[in-house]
Design a protein around this motif. Structure first.
Motif, PDB file in Angstrom:
ATOM      1  N   PHE A 315       0.720  -1.098  -0.013  1.00 15.48           N
ATOM      2  CA  PHE A 315       0.087  -0.083  -0.047  1.00 15.48           C
ATOM      3  C   PHE A 315       0.924   1.338   0.121  1.00 15.48           C
ATOM      4  O   PHE A 315       0.440   2.320  -0.608  1.00 15.48           O
ATOM      5  N   ALA A 316       1.984   1.154   0.790  1.00 15.80           N
ATOM      6  CA  ALA A 316       2.779   2.342   0.898  1.00 15.80           C
ATOM      7  C   ALA A 316       3.266   2.652  -0.577  1.00 15.80           C
ATOM      8  O   ALA A 316       3.343   3.596  -1.145  1.00 15.80           O
ATOM      9  N   VAL A 317       3.768   1.829  -1.182  1.00 17.50           N
ATOM     10  CA  VAL A 317       4.517   1.802  -2.501  1.00 17.50           C
ATOM     11  C   VAL A 317       3.353   2.213  -3.505  1.00 17.50           C
ATOM     12  O   VAL A 317       3.731   3.331  -4.334  1.00 17.50           O
ATOM     13  N   ALA A 318       2.194   1.775  -3.597  1.00 15.48           N
ATOM     14  CA  ALA A 318       1.065   2.101  -4.424  1.00 15.48           C
ATOM     15  C   ALA A 318       0.666   3.522  -4.210  1.00 15.48           C
ATOM     16  O   ALA A 318       0.315   4.224  -5.201  1.00 15.48           O
ATOM     17  N   GLY A 319       0.664   3.957  -2.960  1.00 15.43           N
ATOM     18  CA  GLY A 319       0.064   5.085  -2.788  1.00 15.43           C
ATOM     19  C   GLY A 319       1.071   6.301  -3.151  1.00 15.43           C
ATOM     20  O   GLY A 319       0.662   7.243  -3.585  1.00 15.43           O
ATOM     21  N   LEU A 320       2.230   6.018  -2.793  1.00 14.19           N
ATOM     22  CA  LEU A 320       3.074   7.133  -3.368  1.00 14.19           C
ATOM     23  C   LEU A 320       3.160   7.050  -4.778  1.00 14.19           C
ATOM     24  O   LEU A 320       3.222   8.419  -5.300  1.00 14.19           O
ATOM     25  N   LEU A 416      -4.182  -0.390   7.019  1.00 17.22           N
ATOM     26  CA  LEU A 416      -4.086  -0.117   5.545  1.00 17.22           C
ATOM     27  C   LEU A 416      -4.555   1.225   5.327  1.00 17.22           C
ATOM     28  O   LEU A 416      -3.929   1.718   4.409  1.00 17.22           O
ATOM     29  N   LEU A 417      -5.677   1.401   5.601  1.00 22.99           N
ATOM     30  CA  LEU A 417      -6.353   2.583   5.149  1.00 22.99           C
ATOM     31  C   LEU A 417      -5.407   3.933   5.582  1.00 22.99           C
ATOM     32  O   LEU A 417      -5.268   4.946   4.759  1.00 22.99           O
ATOM     33  N   LEU A 418      -4.860   3.948   6.650  1.00 20.13           N
ATOM     34  CA  LEU A 418      -4.125   4.950   7.342  1.00 20.13           C
ATOM     35  C   LEU A 418      -2.887   4.979   6.284  1.00 20.13           C
ATOM     36  O   LEU A 418      -2.282   5.966   5.919  1.00 20.13           O
ATOM     37  N   VAL A 419      -2.198   3.775   5.915  1.00 18.17           N
ATOM     38  CA  VAL A 419      -1.076   3.767   5.125  1.00 18.17           C
ATOM     39  C   VAL A 419      -1.454   4.288   3.775  1.00 18.17           C
ATOM     40  O   VAL A 419      -0.728   5.194   3.103  1.00 18.17           O
ATOM     41  N   LEU A 424      -0.470   8.369  -0.334  1.00 11.58           N
ATOM     42  CA  LEU A 424      -1.211   9.152  -1.117  1.00 11.58           C
ATOM     43  C   LEU A 424      -0.764  10.753  -1.117  1.00 11.58           C
ATOM     44  O   LEU A 424      -0.492  11.482  -1.803  1.00 11.58           O
ATOM     45  N   GLY A 425      -0.951  11.229   0.210  1.00 14.09           N
ATOM     46  CA  GLY A 425      -0.936  12.448   0.555  1.00 14.09           C
ATOM     47  C   GLY A 425       0.687  12.875   0.383  1.00 14.09           C
ATOM     48  O   GLY A 425       1.065  14.056  -0.099  1.00 14.09           O
ATOM     49  N   LEU A 426       1.570  12.117   0.726  1.00 19.65           N
ATOM     50  CA  LEU A 426       2.922  12.515   0.646  1.00 19.65           C
ATOM     51  C   LEU A 426       3.388  12.338  -0.736  1.00 19.65           C
ATOM     52  O   LEU A 426       4.151  13.166  -1.150  1.00 19.65           O
ATOM     53  N   GLY A 427       2.735  11.191  -1.895  1.00 25.88           N
ATOM     54  CA  GLY A 427       3.284  11.380  -3.071  1.00 25.88           C
ATOM     55  C   GLY A 427       2.644  12.727  -3.725  1.00 25.88           C
ATOM     56  O   GLY A 427       3.309  13.294  -4.546  1.00 25.88           O
ATOM     57  N   HIS A 428       1.567  13.021  -3.459  1.00 24.27           N
ATOM     58  CA  HIS A 428       1.081  14.116  -3.958  1.00 24.27           C
ATOM     59  C   HIS A 428       1.443  15.488  -3.334  1.00 24.27           C
ATOM     60  O   HIS A 428       1.797  16.260  -4.232  1.00 24.27           O
ATOM     61  N   GLY A 429       1.817  15.490  -2.210  1.00 23.39           N
ATOM     62  CA  GLY A 429       2.179  16.710  -1.436  1.00 23.39           C
ATOM     63  C   GLY A 429       3.608  17.014  -2.014  1.00 23.39           C
ATOM     64  O   GLY A 429       4.190  18.298  -2.060  1.00 23.39           O
ATOM     65  N   ALA A 430       4.484  15.927  -2.450  1.00 20.35           N
ATOM     66  CA  ALA A 430       5.942  16.108  -2.760  1.00 20.35           C
ATOM     67  C   ALA A 430       5.988  16.566  -4.209  1.00 20.35           C
ATOM     68  O   ALA A 430       6.747  17.343  -4.290  1.00 20.35           O
ATOM     69  N   THR A 431       5.052  16.552  -4.937  1.00 18.44           N
ATOM     70  CA  THR A 431       5.026  17.175  -6.339  1.00 18.44           C
ATOM     71  C   THR A 431       4.503  18.506  -6.171  1.00 18.44           C
ATOM     72  O   THR A 431       4.663  19.457  -7.102  1.00 18.44           O
ATOM     73  N   GLY A 432       3.598  18.984  -5.141  1.00 17.55           N
ATOM     74  CA  GLY A 432       3.319  20.026  -5.050  1.00 17.55           C
ATOM     75  C   GLY A 432       3.631  21.043  -4.187  1.00 17.55           C
ATOM     76  O   GLY A 432       3.088  22.157  -3.945  1.00 17.55           O
ATOM     77  N   GLY A 433       4.614  20.552  -3.337  1.00 16.63           N
ATOM     78  CA  GLY A 433       5.263  21.535  -2.234  1.00 16.63           C
ATOM     79  C   GLY A 433       4.318  21.407  -0.926  1.00 16.63           C
ATOM     80  O   GLY A 433       4.579  22.390  -0.070  1.00 16.63           O
ATOM     81  N   ASP A 434       3.400  20.528  -0.736  1.00 12.19           N
ATOM     82  CA  ASP A 434       2.511  20.592   0.602  1.00 12.19           C
ATOM     83  C   ASP A 434       2.403  19.337   1.261  1.00 12.19           C
ATOM     84  O   ASP A 434       1.504  18.831   1.270  1.00 12.19           O
TER      85      ASP A 434
END
Length: 543
Positions: A315-320, A416-419, A424-434
């Protein structure tokens, strides 16, 4: 009068193969059609949707050009070899994932009819009759191969019926069939190596995941990168069949050769080990158990923690990966009104970026429900194998024993939902700076879907508690929920059909504002189903 003599029983290592294959098909009379129809109709229905979304060659070629520069999308779906036809886009969109799921089907079928049967003691009874040593493995491989052939034919005939090219249609169907056969043969090997069915599935599933990652790394490589990694993966070979793009039929012998070699290894290993034993012996445990294993909850957690850790890593890999694609996918679909409408039906009605994120949250939540059902059905496995009897012989009630597995299942699904939300938030935030803002927002969005995950687990517990012989039907019910949730909006199914999936009733956060009522109602229904299952478990005979 002529004396009647009995026909001598067949002898040899393959004696009894056909009767065992017929028995396997009878036992799988629901499971195999569910897999074949689910994967086949997903592909054929997806082709129809693609034809509606991209109804001109110009729109299809424009999509392919957009994909060509996006390494992340190539890693997920592979390259588009020919976008001038609907069939070419269908092969791109469903080829890799369809082959991977077909391989998973082959793994599950073979392990079910080999190592699981051996672990339960039924194979020892079968072996006492006129059944050869290699017959159960051969029957399992025949069953899985038959399912793969049925899937391939359904895909090929369905695409031909929609007017797609005959050669490309049969090439895509053949890719699914050969993937099933290759990974079924791999499962035949892992069933000889491992001592338990769970370990055999884990080993084969790990190889399947590695094959997907190798293919993804090769497909995402830029010029001069390690694109050769595609050829290190059986899934890469199925991709290189190139349906609807000057088919490469010479790839077929590679897949058949791999399947033949794995089958030969599996048969050789069968003759080298004892019944009920695996070639990879389990490590001896400590002389004394820790205090954490003094009760049923500690034992259940010890049995289920490895599975949860594996799911969480995936889940961590897929979410990122999914999170990092959010902005690019939104730009990709913004110019196509029909495609944007499909994503809005799946993920909400607001900004396309949030709509995409909501659809990915829903996808990962549906996968989390697979873990939850798997964990709940561990109760059924413990009961039918006889391992629950020693636990219940002590000062442990039935409900306490059931709770010891239900709690890890429910909390594991929540974890798993938390992960999923956090990654997902970390992957999206890394590209958007938030990073902090997106991580907290997506974590909350994922937790909204917890009642649906618990509901699916509760349906499995009801079947185990009330009608244990039908406990396996929980997988079919879950498959129906997933198909309706994933492809119902794409296929524009009627609202009453969509409402049959619990995931259709919850708000699609972050594209929509959360509302408490659906969460409360679905949570109460999950609790009620759990109570019904507990009442049935208390009253019926065990075993």
């Amino acid at each position: 009068m002529t004396a009647l003599t009995a026909r001598p029983a067949a002898t040899g290592p393959l004696a009894g193969t056909l009767p065992l294959a017929r028995l396997a098909l009878r036992r799988d009379r629901l499971m195999v059609p569910a897999w074949v129809l689910g994967l086949g109709l997903m592909t054929v229905g997806g082709a129809s949707s693609i034809a509606a979304l991209y109804d001109t060659p110009a729109s299809r070629i424009g999509l392919a050009r957009s994909m060509a520069g996006n390494g992340s999308l190539r890693a997920l779906y592979g390259p588009v070899f020919d976008a001038s036809t609907t069939g070419g886009l269908t092969a791109w969109r469903f080829g890799v994932f369809g082959a991977a799921l077909a391989g998973l089907m082959g793994i599950l079928l073979v392990v079910r009819h080999t190592r699981d049967e051996e672990e339960a003691g039924r194979l020892e009874l079968v072996g006492a009759a006129a059944v050869g040593r290699r017959a159960p493995l051969t029957a399992a491989l025949l069953t899985a191969s038959g399912a793969g052939i049925a899937l391939g034919l359904l895909v090929a005939v369905g695409l031909c019926a929609q007017g797609e090219g005959v050669a490309g249609s049969f090439a895509l169907g053949l890719a699914f069939t050969l993937s099933t056969v290759v990974f079924a043969s791999l499962a035949g090997v892992t069933a000889q190596l491992a001592e338990t069915g769970r370990a055999a599935r884990s080993l084969a599933g790990t190889v399947l995941g590695l094959a997907f990652l190798l293919r993804a790394a090769g497909d995402s490589a830029q010029d001069g990168g390690p694109s050769w990694l595609v050829w290190a993966s059986p899934l890469g070979w199925t991709e290189q069949l190139r349906p609807f793009a000057d088919e490469r039929w010479w790839v077929v012998p590679l897949l058949l050769g791999a399947a033949s070699a794995l089958t030969a290894v599996a048969h050789a290993l069968v003759a080298r080990r004892d019944l009920d034993a695996g070639l990879l012996a389990s490590r001896p445990g400590p002389a004394t158990a820790s205090r954490r294993l003094s009760g049923p909850f500690g034992l259940a957690w010890r049995l289920q923690r490895g599975s949860l850790y594996g799911w969480a890593a995936g889940f961590a890999v897929a979410g990122l990966a999914f999170g990092s694609l959010a902005d690019g996918v939104a730009d990709l679909i913004r110019d196509n009104a029909r495609l944007a409408d499909v994503f809005r039906r799946i993920g909400g009605a607001q900004q396309l970026t949030d709509t995409y994120l909501a659809s990915m949250v829903s996808l990962l939540a549906m996968l989390a429900s697979v873990y939850t059902v798997q964990s709940v059905l561990r109760l059924h496995g413990e009961e039918t194998s006889g391992r629950a009897e020693p636990v219940l012989a002590g000062a442990v009630s039935r409900l306490r024993w059931a709770a010891s597995h239900l709690v890890p299942a429910g909390l594991g699904g929540l974890a798993l939902l938390l992960v999923a939300g956090l990654s997902l938030g970390l992957g999206h935030g890394a590209t958007g700076g938030d990073l902090p803002g997106q991580a907290s927002r997506m974590t909350g969005a994922a937790l909204v879907l917890a009642p649906a995950v618990w509901f699916t687990g509760a349906t499995a517990f009801v079947l185990h508690g009330v009608v244990p012989r039908a406990a396996g039907a929980a997988w079919g019910l879950l498959g129906f929920f997933l198909l309706v949730g994933l492809y119902g909006p794409v296929l524009d199914l009627p609202r009453p059909v969509l409402d049959l999936s619990p995931f259709s009733h919850l708000p699609k956060v972050p594209a929509e504002d959360p509302t408490a009522l659906p969460l409360i109602v679905l949570g109460l229904l999950a609790a009620a189903l759990t109570a019904v299952g507990a009442a049935g478990l208390r009253r019926r005979d065990l075993g």
